[in-house]
Design an enzyme around this catalytic site. Structure first.
Site, short mmCIF file in Angstrom:
data_model
loop_
_atom_site.label_atom_id
_atom_site.label_comp_id
_atom_site.label_asym_id
_atom_site.label_seq_id
_atom_site.Cartn_x
_atom_site.Cartn_y
_atom_site.Cartn_z
N LYS A 217 -8.21 14.48 14.90
CA LYS A 217 -8.57 12.70 15.08
C LYS A 217 -9.50 12.38 14.24
CE LYS A 217 -4.13 11.79 18.10
NZ LYS A 217 -3.23 11.63 19.37
N ARG A 253 -1.21 18.43 21.83
CA ARG A 253 -0.30 18.52 20.74
C ARG A 253 -0.96 19.41 18.73
NH1 ARG A 253 0.48 14.22 17.85
NH2 ARG A 253 2.40 14.10 17.30
C1 7PJ Z 1 -0.96 11.20 19.95
C2 7PJ Z 1 0.99 11.37 19.64
C3 7PJ Z 1 -1.11 11.64 21.13
C4 7PJ Z 1 1.06 12.41 22.29
C5 7PJ Z 1 0.18 10.18 18.23
C6 7PJ Z 1 -0.72 12.61 15.04
C7 7PJ Z 1 -0.68 11.46 15.60
N1 7PJ Z 1 1.92 11.55 21.16
N2 7PJ Z 1 1.57 11.17 18.59
N3 7PJ Z 1 -0.12 11.85 22.46
N4 7PJ Z 1 -1.14 11.09 18.61
N5 7PJ Z 1 1.79 12.13 23.29
O1 7PJ Z 1 -0.12 12.84 14.84
O2 7PJ Z 1 -2.03 13.06 15.40
O3 7PJ Z 1 -2.14 12.13 20.80
S1 7PJ Z 1 0.67 10.16 16.10
#
Ligand code: 7PJ
Length: 272
Positions: A217, A253
């Site tokens: 990020k 994640r």
């Molecule tokens: C997140 C997400 C996060 C959860 C994205 C990317 C950006 N879902 N979806 N948590 N970030 N739960 O694909 O890195 O931080 S979109």
């Protein structure tokens, strides 16, 4: 037998990210073709991911939504190919997409809007008996990075997650199937994101497993000195994941599964 989310995903567990989109900020386009997405998901599972998060709608800052038809067109063939082979979650805010993904075996619904955008989604999740991630976002992707302000970001995020948890449980989702996510980068400045990581214990004290997505990020690139960064490097992602784990995160994640599994395995060996 049905496992609680903490039994199914022991701390620390890695969730691999596969964006079946042309435009996600961190892996923009590499998994837009179904065959590439399937190959990435298989590789991530082989590298030690507990689950792979499949998404067909970009939530990058400034992005617009896609239709149900287009989102299903992107994710359905990927889910069909992975069914029974790789554990998957579905990254969607749409009940119709979630319903189809659950039919195709998805174990978890990851809704970055925490059940606020589609009133049907909570019922789909409740009836399925599958897992749910509730994430904090201030505003919506199109506008969320326009001057985000909080009095105390940690207590406001905690209060929000507690409210969404109560809502989901009241609507019939079993509490033991729900995890919470502070939503790093979703309507937050660099300072907000680091304060949330620093005080992640406050979120963990809500009593549910915490999922953190900080991999690649922009706050990572920015804290390294690039004021205009839109992504962050692997080294910084690993440091942030380990720091989050040490402050109570259960599921991380990430895009780079192998490296995160290695880093978290070592961090866990130190912690025990
Ligand atoms: C997140 C997400 C996060 C959860 C994205 C990317 C950006 N879902 N979806 N948590 N970030 N739960 O694909 O890195 O931080 S979109």
């Amino acid at each position: 037998m049905s496992l609680s989310i903490e039994e199914r995903f022991p701390r620390p567990s890695v969730m691999g990210v596969v964006n079946v989109t042309p435009d996600s900020f961190s892996d923009g386009g590499v998994n837009y073709a179904a065959a590439d997405a399937v190959a990435s998901a298989r590789r991530m599972y082989a590298e030690g991911a507990a689950i792979v998060d499949i998404g067909g709608e970009s939530t990058r800052p400034g992005s617009n939504g896609v239709s149900v038809v287009e989102e299903l067109r992107r994710v359905e063939p990927v889910l069909e190919a992975l069914e029974g082979e790789v554990p998957v979650s579905i990254d969607t805010a749409k009940a119709q997409v979630a319903r189809r993904a659950l039919e195709l075996g998805a174990e978890l619904v990851n809704d970055v809007t925490a059940l606020r955008s589609d009133p049907e989604l909570v019922h789909v999740v409740a009836e399925s008996g599958r897992y749910l991630c509730l994430m904090h976002m201030r505003g919506e992707p199109r506008t969320m990075q326009v001057d985000p302000t909080y009095d105390d970001v940690v207590s406001e995020v905690a209060r929000f997650l507690e409210e969404r948890l109560r809502f989901a449980v009241a609507e019939g989702v079993a509490e033991e199937r729900i995890c919470l996510d502070p939503g790093i980068g979703f309507g937050k400045t660099v300072e907000h994101n680091f304060e949330l990581l620093s005080r992640l214990e406050v979120i963990a004290s809500l009593g549910r497993p915490v999922l953190v997505g900080v991999s690649r990020k922009s706050s990572l690139g920015r804290i390294l000195g690039d004021r205009d960064a839109t992504t962050g490097p692997l080294s910084a992602s690993l440091a942030a994941a380990v720091a989050a784990y040490e402050r109570g995160a259960t599921i991380l994640r990430v895009h780079d599964v192998k490296e995160h599994v290695e880093a978290l395995t070592v961090a866990a060996a130190v912690a025990r």
